[in-house]
Enzyme design. Structure first.
Site, PDB file in Angstrom:
ATOM      1  N   ASP A  43      -3.245  -2.865  -5.117  1.00  0.00           N
ATOM      2  CA  ASP A  43      -2.208  -3.835  -4.749  1.00  0.00           C
ATOM      3  C   ASP A  43      -1.251  -4.080  -5.908  1.00  0.00           C
ATOM      4  O   ASP A  43      -0.027  -4.155  -5.727  1.00  0.00           O
ATOM      5  CB  ASP A  43      -2.842  -5.168  -4.341  1.00  0.00           C
ATOM      6  CG  ASP A  43      -3.326  -5.193  -2.900  1.00  0.00           C
ATOM      7  OD1 ASP A  43      -2.942  -4.294  -2.121  1.00  0.00           O
ATOM      8  OD2 ASP A  43      -4.077  -6.117  -2.552  1.00  0.00           O
ATOM      9  N   HIS A  74      -0.804 -10.996  -5.137  1.00  0.00           N
ATOM     10  CA  HIS A  74       0.589 -10.601  -4.920  1.00  0.00           C
ATOM     11  C   HIS A  74       1.571 -11.554  -5.592  1.00  0.00           C
ATOM     12  O   HIS A  74       2.560 -11.130  -6.191  1.00  0.00           O
ATOM     13  CB  HIS A  74       0.881 -10.526  -3.424  1.00  0.00           C
ATOM     14  CG  HIS A  74       0.034  -9.548  -2.687  1.00  0.00           C
ATOM     15  ND1 HIS A  74      -0.019  -8.214  -3.023  1.00  0.00           N
ATOM     16  CD2 HIS A  74      -0.797  -9.698  -1.619  1.00  0.00           C
ATOM     17  CE1 HIS A  74      -0.845  -7.593  -2.201  1.00  0.00           C
ATOM     18  NE2 HIS A  74      -1.336  -8.471  -1.349  1.00  0.00           N
ATOM     19  N   HIS A 106      -9.268  -2.122  -4.999  1.00  0.00           N
ATOM     20  CA  HIS A 106      -8.157  -2.398  -4.094  1.00  0.00           C
ATOM     21  C   HIS A 106      -7.194  -3.408  -4.699  1.00  0.00           C
ATOM     22  O   HIS A 106      -5.977  -3.296  -4.510  1.00  0.00           O
ATOM     23  CB  HIS A 106      -8.630  -2.904  -2.732  1.00  0.00           C
ATOM     24  CG  HIS A 106      -7.480  -3.099  -1.794  1.00  0.00           C
ATOM     25  ND1 HIS A 106      -6.891  -2.042  -1.123  1.00  0.00           N
ATOM     26  CD2 HIS A 106      -6.756  -4.201  -1.465  1.00  0.00           C
ATOM     27  CE1 HIS A 106      -5.871  -2.498  -0.415  1.00  0.00           C
ATOM     28  NE2 HIS A 106      -5.766  -3.807  -0.615  1.00  0.00           N
ATOM     29  N   HIS A 166       0.826  -1.206   0.000  1.00  0.00           N
ATOM     30  CA  HIS A 166       0.000   0.000   0.000  1.00  0.00           C
ATOM     31  C   HIS A 166       0.864   1.263   0.000  1.00  0.00           C
ATOM     32  O   HIS A 166       0.549   2.237  -0.696  1.00  0.00           O
ATOM     33  CB  HIS A 166      -0.947   0.010   1.206  1.00  0.00           C
ATOM     34  CG  HIS A 166      -1.851  -1.175   1.257  1.00  0.00           C
ATOM     35  ND1 HIS A 166      -2.539  -1.536   2.396  1.00  0.00           N
ATOM     36  CD2 HIS A 166      -2.178  -2.100   0.315  1.00  0.00           C
ATOM     37  CE1 HIS A 166      -3.254  -2.622   2.144  1.00  0.00           C
ATOM     38  NE2 HIS A 166      -3.043  -2.991   0.894  1.00  0.00           N
TER      39      HIS A 166
END
EC number: 3.5.1.108
Length: 306
Positions: A243, A266, A239, A79
């Site tokens: 990321d 991720h 969001h 973030h």
């Protein structure tokens, strides 16, 4: 000439670690040109430094986590990384007195305000961009992420797919032309999200001890548990895009290209970044002596510094 950027002065904030539940102090310090983004664990003696790189990411199970050869780690960097990417920062020392970056409200917005409050300063050195020259795609089962050439800036297209009554087809995809203004207005406030069953399991094994409705969107089997609801109707996919912006900035450079992803996270974001950098024909460094030649998304960045 488009110049490198750092902060005008140091900035400090204290928050809670998502997994430890303990107080964490984050200090951001200006750095000379050509330093890059360097994370530092100041609670250790001697201080342990982590230069940002795709290879430094060795754990992506619950967040983006940097781990060095001795096993020292800094978790939840994505973030903050996304905020630095949005503001075009090139050189910064990120000091933290714990093994994780504070979660704040679960979005990038607090970091944007922290950085802007410190002020952005241009440096007497050309800013380097990574420009995608050839398409690169990575896959894991039905999940995938790819970069294609795109000379006009950074284009983002992200799709999620969760089986939940609140995550309908209409809120599963988001597209955006990347710029500081677009990131601040459209992505920075989008919070991380999780499912109640996962929170209960993680806390039972000593993780997510700092997680709460104050720093995450939490869903049960039918609804969103946060009383205030969502900040955007498609906050969840926004969001995920946030990321991705943070994960891709682990190379330390803003990227010019067309990024698309389906159900990526991720791990796959990092896998794509590594695949791009490993293929010398797929990318190149570029600088811009003439501001008129700069891709549109990076021409207007200065407006947010006022």
């Amino acid at each position: 000439m488009i110049k490198q950027r750092t902060l005008k002065q140091a900035a400090k904030v204290t928050g809670i670690g998502l997994h430890s539940g303990k107080k964490v102090t984050l200090t951001l310090r200006p750095a000379p040109a050509h330093t890059g983004i360097i994370y530092a664990r100041t609670d250790l003696d001697p201080v342990v430094y982590f230069p940002a790189s795709a290879e430094s990411i060795r754990d992506t199970q619950l967040c983006t986590c940097m781990i060095n050869d001795e096993g020292v780690r800094i978790s939840t960097v994505e973030h903050l990384n996304a905020a630095m990417s949005a503001l075009g920062l090139d050189n910064l020392i990120v000091e933290v007195d714990a093994a994780e970056i504070p979660i704040m409200d679960g979005s990038s917005s607090p970091f944007i305000y922290l950085l802007l409050d410190a002020g952005i300063e241009e440096q007497d050195a050309p800013k380097k961009f990574i420009r995608i020259k050839e398409s690169v795609r990575v896959e894991e089962g039905d999940k995938w992420a790819e970069f294609k050439p795109y000379s006009h800036g950074l284009k983002l297209d992200f799709t999620i797919d969760f089986t939940h009554p609140m995550i309908t087809k209409e809120v599963r995809n988001y597209k955006m032309e990347f710029s500081a203004q677009h990131f601040i207005q459209q992505l920075s406030r989008a919070r991380t999200f999780t499912f109640m069953k996962d929170v209960e399991y993680l806390q039972s094994i000593g993780l997510a001890l700092g997680g709460s409705l104050d720093n995450a969107i939490v869903l049960d089997e039918y609804r969103i548990l946060n009383e205030e609801g969502l900040r955007f109707k498609d906050e969840l996919v926004r969001h995920k895009m946030l990321d991705a912006v943070g994960d891709l900035f682990m190379c330390g450079y803003n990227i010019l290209g067309d990024f698309k992803a389906y159900k990526s996270g991720h791990s796959l974001n990092n896998k794509l970044l590594r695949a791009v950098l490993a293929n010398e024909n797929a990318w190149e460094f570029v600088t811009f002596d003439d501001k008129a030649e700069v891709p549109q998304g990076y021409q207007v960045t200065e407006q947010v510094f006022i």
